[in-house]
Design a protein around this motif. Structure first.
Motif, mmCIF file in Angstrom:
data_model
loop_
_atom_site.group_PDB
_atom_site.id
_atom_site.type_symbol
_atom_site.label_atom_id
_atom_site.label_comp_id
_atom_site.label_asym_id
_atom_site.label_seq_id
_atom_site.Cartn_x
_atom_site.Cartn_y
_atom_site.Cartn_z
ATOM 1 N N HIS A 13 -8.954 -10.203 1.794
ATOM 2 C CA HIS A 13 -9.234 -9.123 0.859
ATOM 3 C C HIS A 13 -8.686 -7.774 1.316
ATOM 4 O O HIS A 13 -9.037 -6.742 0.762
ATOM 5 N N LEU A 14 -7.812 -7.785 2.319
ATOM 6 C CA LEU A 14 -7.288 -6.533 2.857
ATOM 7 C C LEU A 14 -5.784 -6.415 2.626
ATOM 8 O O LEU A 14 -5.055 -7.395 2.699
ATOM 9 N N PRO A 15 -5.302 -5.199 2.371
ATOM 10 C CA PRO A 15 -3.858 -4.981 2.219
ATOM 11 C C PRO A 15 -3.219 -4.756 3.581
ATOM 12 O O PRO A 15 -3.909 -4.700 4.609
ATOM 13 N N GLU A 16 -1.903 -4.607 3.593
ATOM 14 C CA GLU A 16 -1.225 -4.323 4.856
ATOM 15 C C GLU A 16 -1.610 -2.939 5.372
ATOM 16 O O GLU A 16 -1.712 -2.717 6.571
ATOM 17 N N GLN A 17 -1.825 -2.014 4.445
ATOM 18 C CA GLN A 17 -2.279 -0.682 4.846
ATOM 19 C C GLN A 17 -3.132 -0.087 3.734
ATOM 20 O O GLN A 17 -2.999 -0.448 2.576
ATOM 21 N N PHE A 18 -4.026 0.814 4.121
ATOM 22 C CA PHE A 18 -4.924 1.442 3.167
ATOM 23 C C PHE A 18 -4.295 2.714 2.603
ATOM 24 O O PHE A 18 -3.429 3.323 3.217
ATOM 25 N N GLY A 19 -4.763 3.124 1.436
ATOM 26 C CA GLY A 19 -4.276 4.349 0.828
ATOM 27 C C GLY A 19 -4.274 4.251 -0.680
ATOM 28 O O GLY A 19 -4.753 3.258 -1.247
ATOM 29 N N ILE A 20 -3.743 5.259 -1.322
ATOM 30 C CA ILE A 20 -3.730 5.292 -2.772
ATOM 31 C C ILE A 20 -2.964 4.075 -3.300
ATOM 32 O O ILE A 20 -1.938 3.687 -2.757
ATOM 33 N N LYS A 21 -3.498 3.459 -4.355
ATOM 34 C CA LYS A 21 -2.833 2.282 -4.924
ATOM 35 C C LYS A 21 -1.525 2.703 -5.596
ATOM 36 O O LYS A 21 -1.435 3.777 -6.182
ATOM 37 N N GLU A 22 -0.534 1.836 -5.512
ATOM 38 C CA GLU A 22 0.740 2.121 -6.159
ATOM 39 C C GLU A 22 0.533 2.339 -7.660
ATOM 40 O O GLU A 22 -0.087 1.520 -8.328
ATOM 41 N N GLY A 23 1.025 3.452 -8.155
ATOM 42 C CA GLY A 23 0.856 3.783 -9.560
ATOM 43 C C GLY A 23 -0.301 4.719 -9.821
ATOM 44 O O GLY A 23 -0.441 5.249 -10.930
#
Length: 341
Positions: A13-23
């Motif tokens: 359930h984790l992305p490669e990195q955290f931060g604002i979602k694309e778009g």
């Protein structure tokens, strides 16, 4: 919010990195819009049900969103092709102008996902909702048999649900509408040990099945969950502040869906833009704290028992993606003579 007592989830359930979602750099990808606080059901797991809370009393005089406010929100969301997720503390189709408002939102370029309990999405309404290209219809079902349904969806009729779901699917396939049709199931004690059975029943009938954790919203009894294992480990940033915000029937903006009581008031979109709220200091503060591993220092987040059930990757967007594959396959079968009305 320690996860040490529970096994890690089978799905990452984790992305490669955290931060604002694309778009979502300029405007939220999703605006979760409460269009109704009135309801025709008494679901025991719903935090708005009168036996669980008195939140609906706070919306006396604003049980339904005003069409003018809805259109203002739709206009701005349409500019950014944002998804308006129609939900709230009740049943959206109790709003007498719901289909008309959905049609308006689609006409100005917004994407639409509507969550409903299936009781009021009649063939006439379904025809219009499908014809305007609604992006996704979600039926909240929570069961696969009439006996259980009578408990978890108290006040509703199983036969009506089946009839409306079946009609929507037949009509969608016959007209090749782009609408994805899914159902959602809350994994609660009433269906403990039967989640695979419930999922299989509905997977044969719709595009996708969403299995949701039993959320407490700090209202419900966590002991009624049939699967309390978390998705996120302690101090993992919550994805919600990086992709979405919530608006109630009065136009007030809340930081996230956990705040169903409206403790965080970020202003009213009747008076300001959604974009200005999204890019404002409060959201930036929430994001920076979560990225620094200090989300728990924020009073609202520190008290959130459902944070651990958020997902960065196996989420609403993933459901839409999977449902689209199923939709295309079904329509190909219909066109090639494998099904139809």
């Amino acid at each position: 919010m320690s996860a040490s007592a529970h096994p890690k989830p089978a799905v990452q359930h984790l992305p490669e990195q955290f931060g604002i979602k694309e778009g979502a750099e300029e405007f939220p990808l999703m605006v979760v819009l409460a269009v109704a606080y009135a309801c025709n059901a008494l679901c025991p797991h719903c935090p708005y049900t009168p036996t669980n809370s008195s939140i609906r009393k706070n919306y006396k005089g604003a049980m339904l969103i005003e069409p003018g406010l809805f259109r203002k929100i739709a206009d701005e969301c349409g500019t950014y092709r944002s998804l308006i997720r129609l939900t709230g503390g009740g049943e959206p189709f109790l709003h007498p102008r719901m289909t008309e408002l959905i049609e308006y939102a689609k006409s100005v370029g917004a994407r639409i996902g509507v969550i409903n309990n299936g009781s009021l999405l009649t063939p006439a309404r379904a025809d219009r909702v499908l014809a305007c290209g609604t992006d996704m219809i979600e039926f909240s079902v929570d069961a696969a048999d009439p006996e259980t349904y009578a408990v978890v969806r108290k006040g509703l009729k199983w036969e009506t649900l089946l009839r409306h779901v079946e009609y929507a699917m037949r009509r969608r396939d016959a007209t090749a509408s782009p609408t994805r049709i899914v159902v959602s199931v809350v994994n609660q004690k009433a269906i403990e040990g039967r989640i695979d059975e419930v999922t299989a029943f509905w997977k044969a009938r719709v595009d996708n099945v969403i299995v949701r954790k039993y959320l407490t919203w700090s209202v419900n009894d966590p002991g009624r969950s049939a699967d309390p294992s978390p998705y996120l480990e302690e101090d993992t940033p919550c994805p919600f502040v990086f992709e979405r915000l919530n608006i109630d029937t009065r136009g007030r903006v809340m930081v996230c869906g956990y705040d169903i009581a409206g403790k965080t008031d970020l202003g009213n979109v009747a008076e300001r833009t959604i974009r200005s709220v999204w890019q404002g200091e409060v959201f930036e503060y929430y994001r920076s704290q979560h990225l620094a591993g200090k989300g728990g220092d924020i009073p609202l987040c520190r008290g959130c028992p459902d944070w651990k059930y958020r997902s960065w990757t196996h989420n609403y967007w993933k459901v839409m993606e999977n449902a689209e594959v199923s939709r295309r396959n079904r329509i190909v079968e219909v066109v090639s003579g494998g099904g139809g009305e």
